[in-house]
Design a protein around this motif. Structure first.
Motif, PDB file in Angstrom:
ATOM      1  N   GLU A 150       0.837  -1.209   0.000  1.00  0.00           N
ATOM      2  CA  GLU A 150       0.000   0.000   0.000  1.00  0.00           C
ATOM      3  C   GLU A 150       0.865   1.249   0.000  1.00  0.00           C
ATOM      4  O   GLU A 150       0.573   2.224  -0.704  1.00  0.00           O
ATOM      5  CB  GLU A 150      -0.924  -0.001   1.214  1.00  0.00           C
ATOM      6  CG  GLU A 150      -2.040  -1.009   1.152  1.00  0.00           C
ATOM      7  CD  GLU A 150      -2.828  -1.076   2.462  1.00  0.00           C
ATOM      8  OE1 GLU A 150      -2.707  -0.149   3.287  1.00  0.00           O
ATOM      9  OE2 GLU A 150      -3.543  -2.064   2.643  1.00  0.00           O
ATOM     10  N   ALA A 151       1.920   1.242   0.799  1.00  0.00           N
ATOM     11  CA  ALA A 151       2.797   2.411   0.874  1.00  0.00           C
ATOM     12  C   ALA A 151       3.473   2.661  -0.470  1.00  0.00           C
ATOM     13  O   ALA A 151       3.546   3.805  -0.937  1.00  0.00           O
ATOM     14  CB  ALA A 151       3.842   2.216   1.970  1.00  0.00           C
ATOM     15  N   LEU A 152       3.963   1.604  -1.103  1.00  0.00           N
ATOM     16  CA  LEU A 152       4.607   1.763  -2.407  1.00  0.00           C
ATOM     17  C   LEU A 152       3.614   2.200  -3.471  1.00  0.00           C
ATOM     18  O   LEU A 152       3.909   3.050  -4.305  1.00  0.00           O
ATOM     19  CB  LEU A 152       5.288   0.466  -2.823  1.00  0.00           C
ATOM     20  CG  LEU A 152       6.556   0.122  -2.058  1.00  0.00           C
ATOM     21  CD1 LEU A 152       7.031  -1.279  -2.416  1.00  0.00           C
ATOM     22  CD2 LEU A 152       7.639   1.136  -2.338  1.00  0.00           C
ATOM     23  N   ALA A 153       2.435   1.631  -3.439  1.00  0.00           N
ATOM     24  CA  ALA A 153       1.419   1.993  -4.426  1.00  0.00           C
ATOM     25  C   ALA A 153       1.027   3.461  -4.287  1.00  0.00           C
ATOM     26  O   ALA A 153       0.841   4.156  -5.288  1.00  0.00           O
ATOM     27  CB  ALA A 153       0.195   1.090  -4.275  1.00  0.00           C
ATOM     28  N   SER A 154       0.928   3.945  -3.079  1.00  0.00           N
ATOM     29  CA  SER A 154       0.530   5.342  -2.882  1.00  0.00           C
ATOM     30  C   SER A 154       1.630   6.302  -3.337  1.00  0.00           C
ATOM     31  O   SER A 154       1.343   7.404  -3.786  1.00  0.00           O
ATOM     32  CB  SER A 154       0.165   5.607  -1.422  1.00  0.00           C
ATOM     33  OG  SER A 154       1.320   5.546  -0.598  1.00  0.00           O
ATOM     34  N   ARG A 155       2.881   5.875  -3.257  1.00  0.00           N
ATOM     35  CA  ARG A 155       3.987   6.733  -3.713  1.00  0.00           C
ATOM     36  C   ARG A 155       4.031   6.813  -5.236  1.00  0.00           C
ATOM     37  O   ARG A 155       4.454   7.800  -5.790  1.00  0.00           O
ATOM     38  CB  ARG A 155       5.336   6.170  -3.238  1.00  0.00           C
ATOM     39  CG  ARG A 155       5.716   6.586  -1.877  1.00  0.00           C
ATOM     40  CD  ARG A 155       7.100   6.122  -1.566  1.00  0.00           C
ATOM     41  NE  ARG A 155       7.999   7.264  -1.684  1.00  0.00           N
ATOM     42  CZ  ARG A 155       9.306   7.171  -1.643  1.00  0.00           C
ATOM     43  NH1 ARG A 155       9.867   6.009  -1.508  1.00  0.00           N
ATOM     44  NH2 ARG A 155      10.049   8.232  -1.738  1.00  0.00           N
ATOM     45  N   HIS A 156       3.634   5.744  -5.893  1.00  0.00           N
ATOM     46  CA  HIS A 156       3.745   5.679  -7.335  1.00  0.00           C
ATOM     47  C   HIS A 156       2.424   5.911  -8.049  1.00  0.00           C
ATOM     48  O   HIS A 156       2.346   5.770  -9.267  1.00  0.00           O
ATOM     49  CB  HIS A 156       4.335   4.321  -7.759  1.00  0.00           C
ATOM     50  CG  HIS A 156       5.723   4.125  -7.243  1.00  0.00           C
ATOM     51  ND1 HIS A 156       6.791   4.863  -7.665  1.00  0.00           N
ATOM     52  CD2 HIS A 156       6.213   3.292  -6.284  1.00  0.00           C
ATOM     53  CE1 HIS A 156       7.878   4.492  -7.029  1.00  0.00           C
ATOM     54  NE2 HIS A 156       7.562   3.530  -6.169  1.00  0.00           N
TER      55      HIS A 156
END
Length: 84
Positions: free
Chosen positions: A73-79
Motif C-alpha cells: 500500500e505504501a509503495l502503491a501510494s507513492r507511485h
C-alpha cells in the motif's frame, strides 16, 4: 598528588589517540585524563528502557502479520499517478 597508571592500547587506537592529543596541543596522558574526567562527571543514564513500550494504541494494526500488504500500500501510494 597524582598516581601513576598503566594501560594497554591497541596500536591503532594509540596512534589515533596520540594524533588527537597532538591536534589539541596536549600530551597523550593529558588527553586521557580529560576523557576520564569528562566521562566521570557526566550524569549516568537512568530510566527503564521498557518505558517506551505500550505508549499508545495501535488502532488494531498488526505489522508482523500485515507487513507485506502495508508495504504494498505504501509503495502503491507513492507511485500513484495524480488524478486530474
Amino acid at each position: 598528588m597524582m598516581s601513576r597508571s598503566q594501560i594497554r592500547l591497541d596500536p591503532e587506537i594509540q596512534r589515533r589517540a596520540r594524533q588527537r592529543a597532538g591536534d589539541m596541543g596536549v600530551s597523550l596522558a593529558e588527553y586521557i585524563r580529560r576523557l576520564l574526567a569528562r566521562d566521570l562527571s557526566s550524569p549516568r543514564a537512568s530510566g527503564n528502557p521498557a518505558a517506551v513500550f505500550d505508549l499508545g494504541a495501535t488502532g488494531g494494526s498488526d505489522v508482523a502479520r500485515n507487513k507485506h500488504a502495508m508495504a504494498g500500500e505504501a509503495l502503491a501510494s507513492r507511485h500513484a499517478k495524480p488524478q486530474r
